[in-house]
Design a protein around this motif. Structure first.
Motif, mmCIF file in Angstrom:
data_model
loop_
_atom_site.group_PDB
_atom_site.id
_atom_site.type_symbol
_atom_site.label_atom_id
_atom_site.label_comp_id
_atom_site.label_asym_id
_atom_site.label_seq_id
_atom_site.Cartn_x
_atom_site.Cartn_y
_atom_site.Cartn_z
ATOM 1 N N PHE A 126 -3.833 -6.953 -11.071
ATOM 2 C CA PHE A 126 -3.029 -5.740 -11.225
ATOM 3 C C PHE A 126 -1.554 -6.088 -11.416
ATOM 4 O O PHE A 126 -0.865 -5.490 -12.242
ATOM 5 N N ARG A 127 -1.065 -7.070 -10.667
ATOM 6 C CA ARG A 127 0.342 -7.465 -10.820
ATOM 7 C C ARG A 127 0.587 -8.080 -12.192
ATOM 8 O O ARG A 127 1.637 -7.870 -12.803
ATOM 9 N N ARG A 128 -0.384 -8.844 -12.688
ATOM 10 C CA ARG A 128 -0.215 -9.513 -13.975
ATOM 11 C C ARG A 128 -0.094 -8.498 -15.105
ATOM 12 O O ARG A 128 0.579 -8.761 -16.113
ATOM 13 N N PRO A 140 -11.243 -12.594 2.002
ATOM 14 C CA PRO A 140 -9.930 -12.185 1.469
ATOM 15 C C PRO A 140 -9.758 -12.436 -0.026
ATOM 16 O O PRO A 140 -9.047 -11.692 -0.701
ATOM 17 N N GLN A 141 -10.371 -13.503 -0.560
ATOM 18 C CA GLN A 141 -10.074 -13.916 -1.931
ATOM 19 C C GLN A 141 -10.358 -12.835 -2.979
ATOM 20 O O GLN A 141 -9.553 -12.654 -3.913
ATOM 21 N N PRO A 142 -11.474 -12.104 -2.913
ATOM 22 C CA PRO A 142 -11.688 -11.073 -3.944
ATOM 23 C C PRO A 142 -10.583 -10.025 -4.001
ATOM 24 O O PRO A 142 -10.219 -9.557 -5.090
ATOM 25 N N TYR A 143 -10.034 -9.652 -2.841
ATOM 26 C CA TYR A 143 -8.917 -8.704 -2.828
ATOM 27 C C TYR A 143 -7.681 -9.324 -3.463
ATOM 28 O O TYR A 143 -6.973 -8.676 -4.248
ATOM 29 N N GLU A 144 -7.401 -10.581 -3.102
ATOM 30 C CA GLU A 144 -6.210 -11.251 -3.630
ATOM 31 C C GLU A 144 -6.309 -11.438 -5.145
ATOM 32 O O GLU A 144 -5.315 -11.285 -5.868
ATOM 33 N N GLN A 145 -7.516 -11.760 -5.641
ATOM 34 C CA GLN A 145 -7.704 -11.912 -7.084
ATOM 35 C C GLN A 145 -7.489 -10.582 -7.799
ATOM 36 O O GLN A 145 -6.825 -10.529 -8.837
ATOM 37 N N LEU A 146 -8.031 -9.504 -7.242
ATOM 38 C CA LEU A 146 -7.865 -8.190 -7.861
ATOM 39 C C LEU A 146 -6.403 -7.767 -7.849
ATOM 40 O O LEU A 146 -5.886 -7.256 -8.852
#
Length: 523
Positions: free
Chosen positions: A384-386, A374-380
């Motif tokens: 994008f949100r940032r 899950p972490q790579p998706y959450e980081q990406l």
């Protein structure tokens, strides 16, 4: 007063360097013919160019004091130095500078303290300088070293200059003359096996080395690997246009290395794994324009820290591991990763590079051969949100849920597919409104054509197909139409479908909304 040399029967070349050392003057024994002066032709040089290594060592160890007001030093060109130049454990009294010399016995500088060492354009059997301290420059520009270089735990206060160096691992060294073969012949088989096991695959063994200036290693040709575990290159390490062909699994092993910058770019080529686990680069680590290939993992950069990673090679073959690293700026292109890429735990502040789409990045994060993480998706999504791309962040998190669904049991996959279809796991709530609109239109049309019968004929009511359908869709009767009218014939199946759909939509919407609003990195 001229000191009498302690060596009997010194030849003319030895007498010249003996006299020149106190003033640091050059002694040039070259003929002026470039081909004849090539140190590769050193075995054919005559006695007029031959110097015993023990004479050179005696001078550097202090056999002659410097002239008043002058800096002593050995500056020698075009010499054939016979025997091993043994300077181990010595504190050298002057600089060592050799140009186009032939040293078939090799150089030993283990635990030596030197002012400066320059062996430029020389042909050398091997160099052993573990633990040495060089207070100025260490320079092997343009030299050829057949049996590897040992610089583990060496300290260089100035620059390291290895531009154009040719160096081979000991097990692949080509003993091109009798002197080099004699050295091997004198070594016991047990020692050879031990050396082969410990050092055979390494052309440069420099673990724990510290270089205060820059390490300029451009245009090198290396047959073997570079072992620089724990080395510190405070001024950076520069390997542009160098070619490394590993004889073991690693082209470069640089775990725990620290560098001000690391340029493995602009024509750099490596055949074998480049491993920089737990390394730290306080500037740019660049593979721009490099050619990298390995049968398995070509880049192992896990648990590393770097201000910027430029991963834009001309060609790359093999897996890339960036797991658990922290990168300020990652400049790459998703298409540059032909094999598996390990991103679990990777944290980056910014993504840069040529034009790519969100789908390109989704393919990138899904290349982990160990399966869903899950972490790579959450980081990406967080990145994008940032930068203010909320819609792209939602697409990434939706892709995360879809990828996760493949890891679930059949019941979980069915429920997940239903959530995806109805509300897009909560990241597309407008889907629920679309489904309601479709069902509402269908029910209104059918019940307008085939109206239900009134359950209590004595009650005065006017049938409204739209309101009746809406009441069926609501999980709880709001308009009290469901209990007043009874569908007839096949329309009963439609009514039951509308009731079930209403519950499914409500449940999916609540579950999806709860997932999106749940605190944590995926929110």
């Amino acid at each position: 007063m001229r000191l009498k040399p302690p060596f009997p029967r010194m030849n003319s070349a030895e007498r010249r360097i003996w006299d020149a050392y106190p003033s640091g003057s050059w002694v040039d024994l070259r003929s002026g013919d470039d081909q004849a002066d090539d140190p590769a032709n050193g075995p054919g040089w005559g006695p007029e160019r031959t110097v015993r290594a023990e004479v050179v060592a005696a001078l550097l160890r202090g056999a002659r004091p410097p002239e008043p007001g002058r800096s002593a030093g050995l500056r020698l060109a075009g010499a054939h130095v016979t025997g091993v130049l043994d300077l181990a454990d010595a504190t050298l009294t002057g600089k060592l500078h050799m140009v186009n010399c032939y040293l078939p016995g090799g150089v030993s500088m283990t635990d030596t303290i030197a002012v400066g060492v320059r062996l430029r354009g020389c042909e050398i059997a091997r160099i052993r300088a573990a633990g040495c301290t060089v207070n100025a420059m260490l320079d092997f520009d343009g030299s050829t070293v057949h049996g590897g270089i040992r610089l583990d735990n060496a300290q260089v206060k100035g620059q390291v200059r290895f531009a154009g160096l040719r160096v081979s691992a000991e097990e692949t060294a080509e003993a091109s003359d009798n002197a080099v073969r004699d050295v091997r012949r004198r070594m016991s088989e047990e020692e050879l096996r031990e050396r082969g096991h410990r050092h055979g695959q390494w052309a440069l063994w420099a673990g724990g080395m510290t270089v205060e200036g820059g390490a300029f290693m451009r245009d090198m040709r290396v047959n073997g690997g570079l072992r620089i575990i724990g080395a510190k290159f405070r001024g950076g390490i520069y390997l542009q246009r160098s070619v490394i062909t590993a004889t073991g699994p690693y082209a470069i092993q640089a775990d725990f290395m620290e560098a001000g910058a690391a340029e493995l770019s602009r024509g750099f080529q490596a055949t074998g794994t480049i491993r920089m686990r737990n390394s730290r680069v306080n500037g740019v680590l660049s593979f721009d324009g490099a050619t990298l290939r390995a049968p398995g993992r070509v880049l192992h950069l896990s648990h590393a820290q770097m201000d910027e990673l430029i991963l834009r090679p001309d060609s790359i073959e093999g897996e890339v591991n960036l797991a658990y690293s922290r990168i300020g700026v990652l400049l790459d292109a998703p298409a540059d990763y032909p094999g598996a890429v390990y991103l679990n735990g990777l944290v980056y502040e910014a993504l840069r590079g040529s034009a790519w789409s969100v789908n390109d990045r989704l393919v990138w994060v899904d290349k982990d051969s160990y399966g869903y993480r899950p972490q790579p998706y959450e980081q990406l999504a967080a990145w994008f949100r940032r930068i203010g791309h909320e819609q792209d962040a939602r697409r990434v998190l939706l892709a995360k849920q879809r990828r996760r669904r493949r890891t679930l049991r059949p019941a979980g996959r069915i429920w997940g597919r239903l959530l995806d279809l109805v509300v897009g796991y909560g990241y597309r709530p407008w889907l629920a409104g679309l489904w309601v609109a479709v069902l509402l239109a269908a029910g209104t049309g059918v019940f307008a054509a085939v109206p239900p019968t009134q359950i209590d004929p004595e009650e005065i009511r006017v049938f409204q197909p739209f309101v009746y359908t809406l009441d069926l869709l609501a999980p709880v009767s709001v308009f009290e139409q469901r209990g007043a009218w009874d569908p007839t014939g096949w329309t009963r199946w439609l009514a039951w479908t509308l009731i079930a759909s209403g519950w499914i939509l409500a449940t999916a919407l609540i579950a999806g909304t709860a997932r999106v609003l749940r605190p944590g990195p995926s929110s």
